[in-house]
Design a protein around this motif. Structure first.
Motif, PDB file in Angstrom:
ATOM      1  N   HIS A  38       0.835  -1.197   0.000  1.00  0.00           N
ATOM      2  CA  HIS A  38       0.000   0.000   0.000  1.00  0.00           C
ATOM      3  C   HIS A  38       0.862   1.237   0.000  1.00  0.00           C
ATOM      4  O   HIS A  38       2.042   1.211   0.375  1.00  0.00           O
ATOM      5  CB  HIS A  38      -0.938   0.026   1.206  1.00  0.00           C
ATOM      6  N   LEU A  39       0.290   2.336  -0.443  1.00  0.00           N
ATOM      7  CA  LEU A  39       0.956   3.633  -0.416  1.00  0.00           C
ATOM      8  C   LEU A  39       0.068   4.540   0.402  1.00  0.00           C
ATOM      9  O   LEU A  39      -1.148   4.540   0.215  1.00  0.00           O
ATOM     10  CB  LEU A  39       1.036   4.210  -1.821  1.00  0.00           C
ATOM     11  N   ASP A  40       0.687   5.341   1.278  1.00  0.00           N
ATOM     12  CA  ASP A  40      -0.179   6.241   2.020  1.00  0.00           C
ATOM     13  C   ASP A  40      -0.347   7.575   1.292  1.00  0.00           C
ATOM     14  O   ASP A  40      -1.120   8.418   1.698  1.00  0.00           O
ATOM     15  CB  ASP A  40       0.329   6.428   3.449  1.00  0.00           C
ATOM     16  N   GLU A  50      -1.079   7.601  -2.119  1.00  0.00           N
ATOM     17  CA  GLU A  50      -2.104   7.381  -3.137  1.00  0.00           C
ATOM     18  C   GLU A  50      -3.189   6.481  -2.561  1.00  0.00           C
ATOM     19  O   GLU A  50      -2.880   5.450  -1.980  1.00  0.00           O
ATOM     20  CB  GLU A  50      -1.501   6.709  -4.380  1.00  0.00           C
ATOM     21  N   TYR A  51      -4.405   6.866  -2.756  1.00  0.00           N
ATOM     22  CA  TYR A  51      -5.495   6.102  -2.151  1.00  0.00           C
ATOM     23  C   TYR A  51      -5.993   5.051  -3.110  1.00  0.00           C
ATOM     24  O   TYR A  51      -6.817   5.312  -3.980  1.00  0.00           O
ATOM     25  CB  TYR A  51      -6.626   7.046  -1.738  1.00  0.00           C
ATOM     26  N   ILE A  52      -5.477   3.885  -2.958  1.00  0.00           N
ATOM     27  CA  ILE A  52      -5.810   2.770  -3.841  1.00  0.00           C
ATOM     28  C   ILE A  52      -6.334   1.629  -2.987  1.00  0.00           C
ATOM     29  O   ILE A  52      -5.794   1.367  -1.915  1.00  0.00           O
ATOM     30  CB  ILE A  52      -4.543   2.294  -4.576  1.00  0.00           C
ATOM     31  N   LYS A 104      -8.365   0.109   2.684  1.00  0.00           N
ATOM     32  CA  LYS A 104      -7.405  -0.945   3.009  1.00  0.00           C
ATOM     33  C   LYS A 104      -8.191  -2.100   3.607  1.00  0.00           C
ATOM     34  O   LYS A 104      -8.765  -1.959   4.687  1.00  0.00           O
ATOM     35  CB  LYS A 104      -6.399  -0.442   4.054  1.00  0.00           C
ATOM     36  N   MET A 114       1.680   9.711  11.173  1.00  0.00           N
ATOM     37  CA  MET A 114       1.838  10.899  10.319  1.00  0.00           C
ATOM     38  C   MET A 114       1.999  12.172  11.145  1.00  0.00           C
ATOM     39  O   MET A 114       2.874  12.990  10.870  1.00  0.00           O
ATOM     40  CB  MET A 114       0.585  11.092   9.458  1.00  0.00           C
ATOM     41  N   LYS A 117     -11.001  -5.908   8.426  1.00  0.00           N
ATOM     42  CA  LYS A 117     -10.918  -4.545   8.927  1.00  0.00           C
ATOM     43  C   LYS A 117     -10.918  -3.632   7.707  1.00  0.00           C
ATOM     44  O   LYS A 117      -9.978  -3.662   6.917  1.00  0.00           O
ATOM     45  CB  LYS A 117      -9.616  -4.326   9.691  1.00  0.00           C
ATOM     46  N   ILE A 158     -10.293  -0.226   6.343  1.00  0.00           N
ATOM     47  CA  ILE A 158      -9.600   0.969   6.825  1.00  0.00           C
ATOM     48  C   ILE A 158      -9.558   2.037   5.739  1.00  0.00           C
ATOM     49  O   ILE A 158      -9.105   1.774   4.630  1.00  0.00           O
ATOM     50  CB  ILE A 158      -8.181   0.596   7.281  1.00  0.00           C
ATOM     51  N   TYR A 170      -8.418   5.771   4.202  1.00  0.00           N
ATOM     52  CA  TYR A 170      -7.155   6.510   4.206  1.00  0.00           C
ATOM     53  C   TYR A 170      -7.245   7.842   4.961  1.00  0.00           C
ATOM     54  O   TYR A 170      -8.282   8.504   4.941  1.00  0.00           O
ATOM     55  CB  TYR A 170      -6.721   6.778   2.768  1.00  0.00           C
TER      56      TYR A 170
END
Lengths: 349, 349
Positions: free
Chosen positions: A153-155, A157-159, A323, B172, B323, B325, B327
DNA sequence: TTATCGATTTGTTTAGTAAACACCTGAGGA
DNA sequence: TCCTCAGGTGTTTACTAAACAAATCGATAA
């Protein structure tokens, strides 16, 4: 008498069911019991009946599954083997074909994206790839193809993605060793480009921090690229130190297996001299000597879930990127044990 | 001969159809021709058969949304207001009614579960409740009612839930303060019974640990129950210390607002003397003086998602507990700034 | 008097069929 | 050449038998 091409009704008569049942079996619609369906399929192949075009549009029923060649042979690989199995079976259940693609290098993957590969599939799943950069994700997004990431996952980019509960897994493993009385705990991390391994490490750190401990840098050796069993080299570094930890968390079962080799080679006992716990619960880890305490990650379920979510993306657009995290579970086996000095005095933390 | 109440099977016999057909006619499911359905309805009224669950089955189109009264007035509450709005609007879009229930105490909730409440709804969403114990979850599971937890999870019981990315949010916020050069960072945590707040704290700890820092216990003051703005009390404790942090992470915007009040009261400047960052991005936080640097949690989306997943649980059984989740995103505003001594010398971490 | 258990009734779901339907195809007739 | 129309083929609808689950009702025990 000339043999004619068999029809659906021939198959039905032969299998003692109605034509409708045959049709349902072929298109796996609800309404046929699995054993009946099996009999029908058997009859189909026995009579040599050729199924008409299963789908009007083959593209609409094909999804891509992209995976690094690095983990070759991927199908056999203990982790992604299960993921792929789950993905493929769920796809089949839904009448989809899986176009499994492995690649070696980054440019090879970019070629794929450009050479119309994306136009031959209805959606794409990308399995754990440390080399997927944000740019690449943006490029993928531009194609407007539904995409789901697996164990990555990338924080930024919201994929949508499907992940094991890596943070909690790291936390659980570390927490368990702490609960046994260990305080001197080393961690064998993985390459930083794999977000799932980074998350596991953060879980370890959080568990330590919660009881006011930091992992000393010398007990957190960076993995060297190029070695087959990374844990082996990492563990050797640690054993060579003056002060040795009483327990180790390995970031993956494979790492743990390497580390156990190094510990054994040095003449130390597991878990008496050094306890070890890790994350993955691959099939092998139940049969190592001693068997490995690890955190189970439901790999097959992740594959199933990945297809389900991808399918959803394909059929109904515009949903919220999520996610999808599956639950982990600590599996206690022989490789973990109480800290030696503490177990003798009966102290506990 | 005494007249007995007629049953579905009586109607079926009288109308020359199967009980299944009668059932389908009553629930107007596909599979009965309209003229057959008419005959069935005629027979129903002729025999005086009373249909159990009325008309279009209201139960099948009602879901419960359980929420603590504590966060009164919940509808107005900055966080759950948005969640509820999202949930309700998505429910409406799908033709569902939302049965919003607030309760005060644990026993009141148990009463609800026992008093047939669960039989009047097709599914239940439970919003952030620190008092949901594993036993309670097990009790809920036994009713076999589809349940989804919002902003709450248990790692011992595998229940589908919708969460903000609490860990990443904490990570973050802390990471951002670190990147500004702060090293002396305090954290204002929340009650431990709220798993989402615990996750946020763990994110903070992991970010600190990654750069080799621990949060000293005196900079991690437990919240006192009973005060309306918990952050106020917590921050006062910290300010009174000999050594003060240069930055603070508040576990929620509400906590931050309380903390800012305490800082101001003490005559210190934000962000020059103490920088502050938090998590939630509730509506107010853009209008505080100074405006609040915070991590956005997509509250409305969480509500929408919660309904979508609950709907899925209701309509198609047997899926993998996940779960879900959503972003998070860092929103930089005025309350954060570089560490004073470092900004003067131009040092950076 | 109140729980508890088991049998039965009542409602629901699944796995299947018969029969109709839509679509193609190809032979025969104008 | 074109029409048409019988019949074959895959697909859908409307329905059922039988299994299943949930509620209800007694009888029995605590």
């Amino acid at each position: 008498m000339v043999k004619k091409k068999p029809t659906m009704r021939d198959v039905a008569r032969e299998a003692n069911v109605s034509p409708a049942a045959v049709w349902m079996a072929i298109h796996n619609k609800p309404g046929v019991a699995s054993e009946t369906s099996q009999r029908i399929w058997e009859t189909i192949s026995r009579l040599g009946y050729t199924v008409k075009s299963v789908s009007d549009d083959p593209v609409a029923h094909t999804v891509g599954l992209l995976i690094e060649k690095g983990s070759i042979p991927a199908i056999m690989d203990s982790f992604y083997g299960d993921v792929i199995r789950g993905f493929q079976s769920e796809a089949q259940r839904n009448g989809y074909h899986v176009n499994l693609v492995m690649y070696d290098r980054v440019h090879e993957r970019l070629d794929l994206l450009r050479n119309g590969f994306t136009r031959s599939i209805a959606g794409l799943a990308v399995a754990n790839d440390g080399d997927i950069t944000p740019d690449m994700v943006i490029e993928l997004k531009k194609t407007n193809l539904p995409v789901i990431l697996i164990e990555n996952h990338l924080d930024s980019e919201y994929i949508p993605c499907v992940l094991g509960d890596n943070f909690t897994a790291g936390y659980m493993a570390t927490r368990y060793l702490l609960s046994l009385g260990h305080q001197d705990i080393a961690v064998l991390p993985g390459p930083e480009k794999y977000s799932s391994l980074v998350d596991r490490l953060r879980g370890c750190m959080a568990a330590m921090a919660e009881v006011g401990l930091l992992i000393p840098p010398e007990w957190l050796p960076k993995p060297l690229s190029g070695y087959p069993l990374k844990g082996y080299q990492q563990m050797k570094e640690i054993i060579a130190l003056d002060r040795r930890p009483t327990a180790v968390v390995a970031i993956s079962d494979k790492t743990a297996i390497g580390a156990m080799e190094a510990i054994r080679e040095f003449g130390l006992q597991i878990p008496d001299d050094i306890a070890i716990a890790s994350i993955d619960n691959i099939a092998e880890s139940a049969y190592t000597r001693p068997s490995l305490t690890t955190v189970h990650v439901p790999k097959m379920e992740m594959g199933i879930l990945a297809f389900q979510r991808l399918h959803h993306l394909i059929t109904s657009k515009n949903d919220i990127p999520v996610k999808n995290i599956v639950y982990s579970e600590l599996i206690v086996r022989e490789s973990s044990g109480p800290a030696r000095n503490l177990s003798l005095t009966g102290d506990r933390i």
